[in-house]
Design an enzyme around this catalytic site. Structure first.
Site, PDB file in Angstrom:
ATOM      1  N   HIS A  32       0.858  -1.182   0.000  1.00 33.18           N
ATOM      2  CA  HIS A  32       0.000   0.000   0.000  1.00 33.18           C
ATOM      3  C   HIS A  32       0.900   1.240   0.000  1.00 33.18           C
ATOM      4  O   HIS A  32       2.105   1.153   0.259  1.00 33.18           O
ATOM      5  CB  HIS A  32      -0.896   0.004   1.233  1.00 33.18           C
ATOM      6  CG  HIS A  32      -1.907  -1.093   1.230  1.00 33.18           C
ATOM      7  ND1 HIS A  32      -2.953  -1.115   2.121  1.00 33.18           N
ATOM      8  CD2 HIS A  32      -2.053  -2.206   0.455  1.00 33.18           C
ATOM      9  CE1 HIS A  32      -3.698  -2.190   1.893  1.00 33.18           C
ATOM     10  NE2 HIS A  32      -3.163  -2.867   0.890  1.00 33.18           N
ATOM     11  N   GLU A  42       1.230   3.749   2.062  1.00 32.83           N
ATOM     12  CA  GLU A  42       1.908   4.020   3.332  1.00 32.83           C
ATOM     13  C   GLU A  42       3.076   3.059   3.547  1.00 32.83           C
ATOM     14  O   GLU A  42       4.158   3.479   3.987  1.00 32.83           O
ATOM     15  CB  GLU A  42       0.929   3.900   4.504  1.00 32.83           C
ATOM     16  CG  GLU A  42      -0.218   4.890   4.463  1.00 32.83           C
ATOM     17  CD  GLU A  42      -1.465   4.361   3.783  1.00 32.83           C
ATOM     18  OE1 GLU A  42      -2.557   4.857   4.105  1.00 32.83           O
ATOM     19  OE2 GLU A  42      -1.357   3.457   2.918  1.00 32.83           O
ATOM     20  N   CYS A  49      -1.908  -0.828   7.385  1.00 31.45           N
ATOM     21  CA  CYS A  49      -1.048   0.345   7.306  1.00 31.45           C
ATOM     22  C   CYS A  49      -0.986   1.083   8.642  1.00 31.45           C
ATOM     23  O   CYS A  49       0.074   1.567   9.042  1.00 31.45           O
ATOM     24  CB  CYS A  49      -1.511   1.269   6.187  1.00 31.45           C
ATOM     25  SG  CYS A  49      -1.246   0.566   4.557  1.00 31.45           S
TER      26      CYS A  49
END
Length: 156
Positions: free
Chosen positions: A53, A55, A86
């Site tokens: 992802h 992040e 995350c």
């Protein structure tokens, strides 16, 4: 203290990522002492990596650049409220503050499962009240709308 310039970088990262077919409209920037340490975007599709992802990508790059796993004193700017994975990574990295644009409910509106997973794991009530702060939601919603209008996209 919030800085719009950093959110703009996160938005640009996200846009680059989804326009290249790398993944969803999620970009992030790790900042320390008013300086960008690293930026990243969702690369789930590009890397066949469900954990990549925006992040996570930005955290990995920041830790590598700084030569440490401890990002104490850093903030993260992200286009979407961090999913549970995350959020846990942000906490493990000791990041002090999260600025996010769209909520996990906004993420759900464009086809992502953040809310479902959040409900399975429990709500965010144990977090300090000032740890997560919503900022510039309108710009991030425009980004999400742009993503949602794409003809070819993969929802995962």
């Amino acid at each position: 203290m919030y800085n719009q310039e950093f959110m703009d970088i996160a938005i640009a990262e996200a846009r680059t990522g989804f326009q290249n077919g790398d993944g969803g409209p999620f970009g992030a920037v790790v900042v320390k002492d008013g300086e960008v340490i690293a930026s990243g975007h969702n690369q789930v599709l590009k890397n066949n990596d469900s954990t990549c992802h925006g992040e996570i990508d930005a955290i990995r790059k920041a830790e590598q650049k700084l030569g440490t796993y401890d990002l104490s004193g850093c903030q993260i700017y992200t286009t979407g409220e961090p999913c549970p994975m995350c959020l846990a990574a942000i906490i493990w990295a000791n990041i002090n503050k999260v600025y996010y644009g769209c909520t996990i409910y906004d993420n759900e509106k464009i086809g992502f499962r953040d809310v479902k997973i959040e409900k399975m794991l429990g709500e965010r009530t144990a977090l300090p009240p000032d740890f997560l702060e919503e900022k510039d939601r309108e710009s991030c919603l425009q980004l999400f709308d742009e993503y949602n209008k794409m003809q070819e996209k993969t929802i995962y």
